[in-house]
Motif scaffolding. Structure first.
Motif, PDB file in Angstrom:
ATOM      1  N   ALA A  67       3.959  -5.974   0.142  1.00  0.00           N
ATOM      2  CA  ALA A  67       3.505  -4.389   0.808  1.00  0.00           C
ATOM      3  C   ALA A  67       3.677  -3.543  -0.636  1.00  0.00           C
ATOM      4  CB  ALA A  67       4.596  -3.802   1.455  1.00  0.00           C
ATOM      5  N   SER A  68       4.492  -3.944  -1.748  1.00  0.00           N
ATOM      6  CA  SER A  68       4.152  -3.016  -2.843  1.00  0.00           C
ATOM      7  C   SER A  68       2.930  -2.935  -3.550  1.00  0.00           C
ATOM      8  CB  SER A  68       5.452  -3.441  -3.813  1.00  0.00           C
ATOM      9  OG  SER A  68       5.144  -4.796  -4.427  1.00  0.00           O
ATOM     10  N   PHE A  69       2.478  -4.192  -3.871  1.00  0.00           N
ATOM     11  CA  PHE A  69       1.155  -4.161  -4.510  1.00  0.00           C
ATOM     12  C   PHE A  69      -0.060  -3.625  -3.223  1.00  0.00           C
ATOM     13  CE2 PHE A  69       3.362  -7.384  -7.119  1.00  0.00           C
ATOM     14  CZ  PHE A  69       2.941  -6.979  -8.145  1.00  0.00           C
ATOM     15  N   THR A  70      -0.016  -4.150  -2.203  1.00  0.00           N
ATOM     16  CA  THR A  70      -1.234  -3.863  -1.347  1.00  0.00           C
ATOM     17  C   THR A  70      -0.998  -2.244  -1.053  1.00  0.00           C
ATOM     18  OG1 THR A  70      -0.840  -5.915  -0.161  1.00  0.00           O
ATOM     19  CG2 THR A  70      -2.203  -4.127   0.834  1.00  0.00           C
ATOM     20  N   LEU A  71       0.023  -1.680  -0.879  1.00  0.00           N
ATOM     21  CA  LEU A  71      -0.041  -0.005  -0.710  1.00  0.00           C
ATOM     22  C   LEU A  71      -0.517   0.668  -2.172  1.00  0.00           C
ATOM     23  CD1 LEU A  71       3.393   0.408   1.231  1.00  0.00           C
ATOM     24  CD2 LEU A  71       0.838   0.696   2.149  1.00  0.00           C
ATOM     25  N   SER A  72       0.067  -0.056  -3.363  1.00  0.00           N
ATOM     26  CA  SER A  72      -0.587   0.754  -4.455  1.00  0.00           C
ATOM     27  C   SER A  72      -1.893   0.589  -4.576  1.00  0.00           C
ATOM     28  CB  SER A  72       0.274   0.126  -5.625  1.00  0.00           C
ATOM     29  OG  SER A  72       0.043  -1.187  -5.774  1.00  0.00           O
ATOM     30  N   TRP A  73      -2.527  -0.296  -4.498  1.00  0.00           N
ATOM     31  CA  TRP A  73      -3.947  -0.729  -4.398  1.00  0.00           C
ATOM     32  C   TRP A  73      -4.606   0.145  -3.569  1.00  0.00           C
ATOM     33  CZ3 TRP A  73      -3.809  -6.640  -3.732  1.00  0.00           C
ATOM     34  CH2 TRP A  73      -3.042  -7.209  -4.936  1.00  0.00           C
ATOM     35  N   PHE A  74      -4.117   0.298  -2.308  1.00  0.00           N
ATOM     36  CA  PHE A  74      -4.658   1.303  -1.312  1.00  0.00           C
ATOM     37  C   PHE A  74      -4.738   2.686  -1.621  1.00  0.00           C
ATOM     38  CE2 PHE A  74      -4.736   3.796   2.751  1.00  0.00           C
ATOM     39  CZ  PHE A  74      -5.916   3.329   3.464  1.00  0.00           C
ATOM     40  N   ILE A  75      -3.400   3.143  -2.195  1.00  0.00           N
ATOM     41  CA  ILE A  75      -3.119   4.512  -2.146  1.00  0.00           C
ATOM     42  C   ILE A  75      -4.197   4.963  -3.632  1.00  0.00           C
ATOM     43  CG2 ILE A  75      -1.599   6.203  -3.415  1.00  0.00           C
ATOM     44  CD1 ILE A  75       0.530   4.613  -1.533  1.00  0.00           C
ATOM     45  N   PHE A  76      -4.109   4.017  -4.542  1.00  0.00           N
ATOM     46  CA  PHE A  76      -5.032   4.599  -5.663  1.00  0.00           C
ATOM     47  C   PHE A  76      -6.458   4.314  -5.137  1.00  0.00           C
ATOM     48  CE2 PHE A  76      -0.937   3.887  -8.266  1.00  0.00           C
ATOM     49  CZ  PHE A  76      -1.287   4.869  -9.063  1.00  0.00           C
TER      50      PHE A  76
END
Length: 373
Positions: A67-76
Motif C-alpha cells: 500500500a505504501s508504494f502503490t499509494l505514493s505512486w498514485f498520489i504523485f
C-alpha cells in the motif's frame, strides 16, 4: 464409529480447554488480553510506531509494504497529471507547435501514473522525461525522490528486523513435553529436559522458573496469578551453561519448595502452571533472546525419569538421539516429598514406560556436579 467420533471430539475440547487456561503456551506465547484501555494509550502505541511495525503480523507488514508504494505512486501520478494539465501539455488541450511542455509524452492519467512509478523506482524507460521549463515540476521530482528513498529505507528496515527477531532463535530451543518427578542426587527432584537444536551456543544462559497459581491471602482476598520463584540446578557448567548438548534441569523438592505438600495422588488435582524461562545471547548474532514454556499438573509425571539420549559411536563422536527426547521410564519414587524425607522405603512405582531398545547409551542419570543458576 460414533463412539470413536465422540471420544475424538471430547479430546479436542479438553485440549482447547487446557490451551485456553494457560498463561504461557508450550511454544512460549502469552495467552492474555487487555481490555478497557484508554484511547490515549492506543495513541501511545502509534507514537512508538517502529516497535508497532516490527511486532505486527507478516500479513499486515506485506499489506503496508504494497500500500505504501502503490499509494505514493498514485498520489504523485495525480500531481504529475495536474502539472501537465495546468501547463496545457495534454493532447486533448491542443497545445501549439512551439509549446514548451513540463513533461514530455504525458498523454493522460495512466501515463502520469507510469511516469510517477518510473521516477520513484528510477527505471527511466526514456519515453517520458521532465524538462527544465517548469520549476514546480523540478521541485516535485526532488520531493518524490526523497520520499521514495525514505519509504524504501523504512520498509527494508522493518522486514530485516522481523526476519532477525531474537524469538526466531528461540524456535531452535526445545523443552521436553513433560516434566518428571523422581529421586536425583539424594533428593526428590522435578526434572525438565532442554536442548539447543543448533550447534552455535547460547552465551550467558540463565534458567529460572515461576509457579503461577491462585491463592487466598490472610485477609480473605483472592490473588489470581500469584507468582512463586522456582530455582533450578543444572547438570553442566559453573557460571554459565555449556549448551552444546541437551541438559537436565532439576528443582529440588524440599521444605521450601511449593511442591513439598503435593503427592502422587493429589498432583493432578492441583491448579497451577509452572513457567520455565531460558535467557541467553545468541553466539552468531549477539542478540539477546528468551525462551519460555509452561507445564500444567497434567504434564508432570510422578515416578518417572527421562531416557538417556547421548551415545558415542565407534568413531568416538557423540550422538544425540532426539527420538527419545521426551520419552520416560518408570522409577521407584516416594508417594510424596514428606514420605521421601521421613519414611524410608515408602515408594510409588509405575508400570508404564517406553523402552529404548537398540540404542547404546552413556549413563548420565547421576551427573557428577551441579550448578545453581
Amino acid at each position: 464409529m460414533f463412539r470413536f467420533l465422540n471420544k475424538y471430539i471430547q479430546g479436542c475440547l479438553a485440549r482447547r480447554k487446557i490451551h485456553r487456561n494457560r498463561l504461557v503456551t508450550k511454544d512460549g506465547r502469552c495467552n492474555i488480553e487487555y481490555g478497557n484501555i484508554k484511547y490515549s494509550n492506543h495513541l501511545s502505541l502509534l507514537a512508538d510506531f517502529w516497535t508497532t511495525f516490527v511486532e505486527i503480523r507478516w500479513r499486515f507488514v506485506l499489506l503496508i509494504f504494497i500500500a505504501s508504494f502503490t499509494l505514493s505512486w498514485f498520489i504523485f501520478g495525480l500531481l504529475w497529471y495536474w502539472i501537465a494539465r495546468s501547463n496545457g501539455d495534454l493532447p486533448w488541450q491542443n497545445p501549439k507547435l512551439d509549446h514548451s511542455a513540463c513533461i514530455d509524452n504525458i498523454l493522460g492519467l495512466t501515463t502520469a501514473f507510469l511516469y510517477s512509478l518510473e521516477t520513484q523506482t528510477t527505471i527511466g524507460y526514456g519515453g517520458r522525461a521532465l524538462t527544465h521549463h517548469c520549476p514546480g515540476a523540478v521541485a516535485l521530482l526532488i520531493i518524490q525522490s526523497l520520499l521514495g528513498a525514505i519509504i524504501n529505507c523504512f520498509m527494508c528496515g522493518v522486514i530485516l528486523s522481523k526476519i532477525s527477531l531474537p524469538k526466531k532463535r528461540a524456535k531452535t530451543i526445545s523443552f521436553s513435553d513433560m516434566a518428571v518427578i523422581s529421586p536425583k542426587n539424594g533428593s526428590l527432584c522435578l526434572s525438565i529436559r532442554v536442548a539447543n537444536l543448533r550447534k552455535t551456543l547460547m552465551i550467558g544462559s540463565q534458567i529460572y522458573g515461576k509457579l503461577l497459581r491462585t491463592t487466598n491471602s490472610p485477609d480473605g482476598e483472592t490473588i489470581i496469578m500469584d507468582q512463586v520463584n522456582i530455582d533450578f540446578i543444572v547438570d553442566a557448567g559453573k557460571d554459565n551453561l555449556f549448551f552444546v548438548c541437551p541438559l537436565m534441569l532439576y528443582h529440588m523438592i524440599d521444605k521450601s519448595s511449593p511442591f513439598f505438600e503435593m503427592a502422587v495422588d493429589t498432583l493432578h488435582k492441583q491448579d497451577f502452571e509452572l513457567v520455565v524461562f531460558l535467557d541467553g545471547t545468541a553466539e552468531s548474532t549477539s542478540s539477546a533472546c528468551q525462551v519460555r514454556t509452561s507445564f500444567i499438573p497434567q504434564e508432570i509425571m510422578w515416578g518417572y525419569n527421562f531416557l538417556p539420549i547421548i551415545s558415542r559411536n565407534k568413531e568416538g563422536k557423540y550422538r544425540v538421539d532426539f527420538s527419545n527426547f521426551s520419552k520416560v521410564v518408570p522409577v521407584a519414587t516416594a508417594h510424596c516429598a514428606y514420605c521421601y524425607h521421613n519414611i524410608k522405603g515408602h515408594h510409588h512405582h509405575s508400570r508404564e514406560g517406553h523402552d529404548n531398545q537398540g540404542f547404546d547409551v552413556i549413563n548420565i542419570n547421576d551427573p557428577p556436579s551441579v550448578t545453581r543458576m
